[in-house]
Design a protein around this motif. Structure first.
Motif, PDB file in Angstrom:
ATOM      1  N   SER A  10      50.848  30.102  48.287  1.00 30.03           N
ATOM      2  CA  SER A  10      49.980  28.966  47.968  1.00 30.03           C
ATOM      3  C   SER A  10      48.585  29.432  47.576  1.00 30.03           C
ATOM      4  CB  SER A  10      49.906  28.011  49.163  1.00 30.03           C
ATOM      5  OG  SER A  10      51.186  27.483  49.477  1.00 30.03           O
ATOM      6  N   ILE A  13      47.342  28.229  43.733  1.00 33.70           N
ATOM      7  CA  ILE A  13      46.424  27.083  43.642  1.00 33.70           C
ATOM      8  C   ILE A  13      45.402  27.259  42.516  1.00 33.70           C
ATOM      9  CG2 ILE A  13      44.540  25.880  44.833  1.00 33.70           C
ATOM     10  CD1 ILE A  13      46.244  26.097  47.407  1.00 33.70           C
ATOM     11  N   MET A  34      50.358  23.399  54.520  1.00 29.10           N
ATOM     12  CA  MET A  34      49.630  23.728  53.300  1.00 29.10           C
ATOM     13  C   MET A  34      48.788  22.546  52.801  1.00 29.10           C
ATOM     14  SD  MET A  34      50.321  26.880  52.791  1.00 29.10           S
ATOM     15  CE  MET A  34      50.369  26.974  54.605  1.00 29.10           C
ATOM     16  N   VAL A  83      54.330  21.245  49.408  1.00 30.29           N
ATOM     17  CA  VAL A  83      55.378  22.260  49.358  1.00 30.29           C
ATOM     18  C   VAL A  83      56.628  21.653  49.990  1.00 30.29           C
ATOM     19  CG1 VAL A  83      56.058  24.607  49.948  1.00 30.29           C
ATOM     20  CG2 VAL A  83      53.646  24.083  49.559  1.00 30.29           C
TER      21      VAL A  83
END
Length: 605
Positions: free
Chosen positions: A109, A113, A146, A150
């Motif tokens: 992640s 991002i 997160m 996800v």
């Protein structure tokens, strides 16, 4: 198993809980948390780009999207001037395996991002093959922590091909049914046992049925080139999408049968350009096409990008930018029945969006998720606390003995001076292999490799139960010119250990080294360790930062080139040599597997 959610990020409230607040902000009775003004709205529902648009956000969701949001601005409202830049929905990766990045969900992640990915649909069947249902739960719970979406698909085939391989764990229809009750399970992961579906195998039928009864999506994986009756049987059996297509005929066949064609661009899979012609040349409806990555290693994520890379590539192949963006946003959301939450910049949806200065180049200036800016100018602006994997997820490499060069001896038939053997042929930038044959010399009763002819040795070393078992074979296509060996405990899908080398002594050193460090990938040449990426979590993932892992992976790439391998992302090709659900020829702990027939075959022709 208790869920662990980071205190730094709160789960967004359901739309039903905040709908009155959204209405109040949209009508001016209450004020927004964030207003972005003067943007060019990329509307994926209408296919338009609408100039002079404001968006107002409250409680992590869009409340107003229109020409003037001044009515939603109060003293506490943060106001951002888009300056005429594009407002693009956050990008979705429709099918992927976090473990292929060599890192955890958290580190994956962190890496993606800044590249505009705000939703991922992950299939953790790699860890499932090592740790079973408990491993899936670990990644499921980490995903919940997160700051982006996800979602987890429950692995469908563990092992992927029963009878042709033995994984470290098994998942039953009862396990699938249980997982369908978990908070963050979005559907069933790619159903790889396509012969089983076409033959009405009870295990496949039960797992798919449990998913459909739960109202969730059934992921597909039809890797055969046969588009005849077996394909029709597979589609009738329930899978709703497929990412294994490699040519335009594959894409057309899937869409005509009501499936979503997922076009993938991963670190080593380049299947977009060939299939996108179904839209650009044949005129098929783009609503039935979705973009994904499938497998991306850490080096690709850190240096090249993620879904932004895929969207750019699709545009380069002739798609209009808005169409390519639809295939990475609203099409994905609709497929997973999440259109009310993600996939577009429209009222009620989670406020996941990008500010983009150049649409065709997808130059991302800022990334927002749930109304919070997470990254700008390619840099992550938040810290995501590391997820602590328990000791039970580590120390999973059990060789049972110290391996020696003799473990890789291939005994020839009595009296033979030369033998014809089956050889796994690597195909650059594609997952399928070729079933090749080669004539090899015999010396002192053992079959010799042929480095000049690019035929080296491959071995699968059992690593789950410590049996000491080694299956030997031959592979071609890596181009190794020096004495070397590369070993990896990432060996899709059963994840034993794959060792490929031109020198048996180096092969033994490489395998034993991974036993010492608890898994990963290592390269030896002439007795020296040239590169090592440690992956102690299930032998699949590192517990280090993505940037560190990417650096080690880059060193591995350089080392592989030094010993003669020039393939693009050769490590990814290496890791799939035991994938007994993709034709044509593979290796498993059961032996050499002909995947066109789904049966074990003899090494000697």
């Amino acid at each position: 198993m208790p869920q662990t959610r980071s205190p730094a990020f709160t789960k967004p409230k359901p739309w039903t809980d905040v709908a009155p607040l959204l209405v109040d902000v949209a009508t001016g009775r209450k004020k927004a948390d964030l207003v972005v003004r003067n943007g060019r709205w990329v509307n994926v529902h209408s296919g338009e780009i609408i100039d002079g648009t404001d968006i107002a956000i409250v409680a992590g969701r869009f409340a107003y999207c229109g020409p003037d949001a001044s009515h939603a601005i109060g003293e506490a409202t943060t106001v951002v001037d888009a300056g005429g830049r594009y407002l693009v929905p956050g990008l979705c990766d429709a099918h992927m395996h976090v473990e292929s990045g060599m890192v955890t969900v958290t580190e994956f992640s962190r890496a993606v991002i800044p590249h505009g990915t705000t939703s991922m649909f992950i299939d953790p069947h790699e860890i499932a093959n090592v740790l079973g249902l408990a491993g899936v739960r670990l990644m499921h719970d980490e995903a919940l922590a997160m700051p982006i979406n996800v979602h987890v698909q429950m692995p469908s085939c563990v092992p992927s091909a029963p009878g042709l391989e033995n994984a470290g764990a098994e998942l039953s229809p009862a396990d699938i049914a249980e997982a369908m009750t978990w908070e963050n399970i979005i559907g069933l992961g790619e159903v790889m046992n396509f012969p089983g579906v076409a033959a009405n195998d009870p295990t496949m039928v039960a797992g798919i049925a449990a998913t459909v009864k739960a109202g969730k999506t059934v992921g597909g994986h039809y890797a055969s080139r046969d588009l005849g009756l077996p394909f029709h049987g597979y589609v009738a059996g329930g899978p709703e999408d497929d990412h294994e297509g490699t040519c335009v005929e594959d894409a057309v066949a899937r869409v005509r049968q009501g499936m979503k064609a997922m076009l993938r661009l991963g670190s080593a899979w380049y299947d977009v350009a060939t299939q996108i012609k179904a839209m650009t040349e044949l005129g098929l409806d783009s609503r039935n096409f979705i973009l994904c990555t499938d497998d991306s290693h850490s080096g690709t994520l850190v240096h090249d990008g993620h879904m932004d890379r895929v969207v750019r590539h699709a545009i380069e192949q002739g798609l209009k930018p808005v169409t390519a963006i639809q295939m990475a946003t609203i099409n994905t959301a609709q497929h997973f029945r999440l259109e009310r939450d993600i996939g577009s910049i429209t009222p009620g949806r989670l406020a996941d969006f990008l500010i983009v200065s150049d649409l065709a180049a997808l130059a991302i200036d800022a990334v927002y998720a749930r109304g919070v800016r997470l990254a700008s100018e390619g840099r992550l602006e938040i810290d995501i606390p590391a997820y602590d994997y328990p000791d039970t997820a580590k120390n999973t490499v059990h060789l049972g003995k110290t391996l020696s060069a003799q473990d890789y001896d291939v005994a020839a038939p009595a009296g033979a001076n030369e033998v014809r053997v089956r050889v796994i042929g690597v195909v650059e930038n594609q997952a399928p292999t070729k079933a090749l044959e080669a004539d090899l010399a015999v010396r002192d009763g053992f079959v010799e490799m042929d480095r000049a002819g690019d035929v080296c040795q491959i071995a699968l070393v059992e690593r789950h139960r410590g049996t000491g078992g080694v299956v030997n074979g031959f592979v071609s296509g890596f181009g190794y010119t020096k004495e070397c060996a590369i070993a990896s405990t990432v060996a899709h899908d059963s994840h034993h250990m794959i060792v490929v080398g031109t020198n048996k002594e180096d092969m033994a050193l490489a395998a034993n080294r991974l036993g010492e460090v608890g898994g990963g990938v290592v390269l030896f040449s002439e007795g020296r360790e040239l590169a090592l990426v440690e992956m102690p979590i299930a032998g699949l993932m590192s517990d280090e930062r993505a940037e560190i892992v990417a650096g080690k992976a880059a060193k591995l790439t350089v080392a592989m080139r030094e010993v003669g391998c020039t393939l693009n992302n050769a490590y990814m090709q290496h890791s799939l040599l035991a994938l007994v659900v993709i034709p044509e020829l593979r290796i498993s702990d059961a032996g050499i597997i002909d995947v066109t027939k789904f049966e074990k075959v003899d090494l000697f022709v």
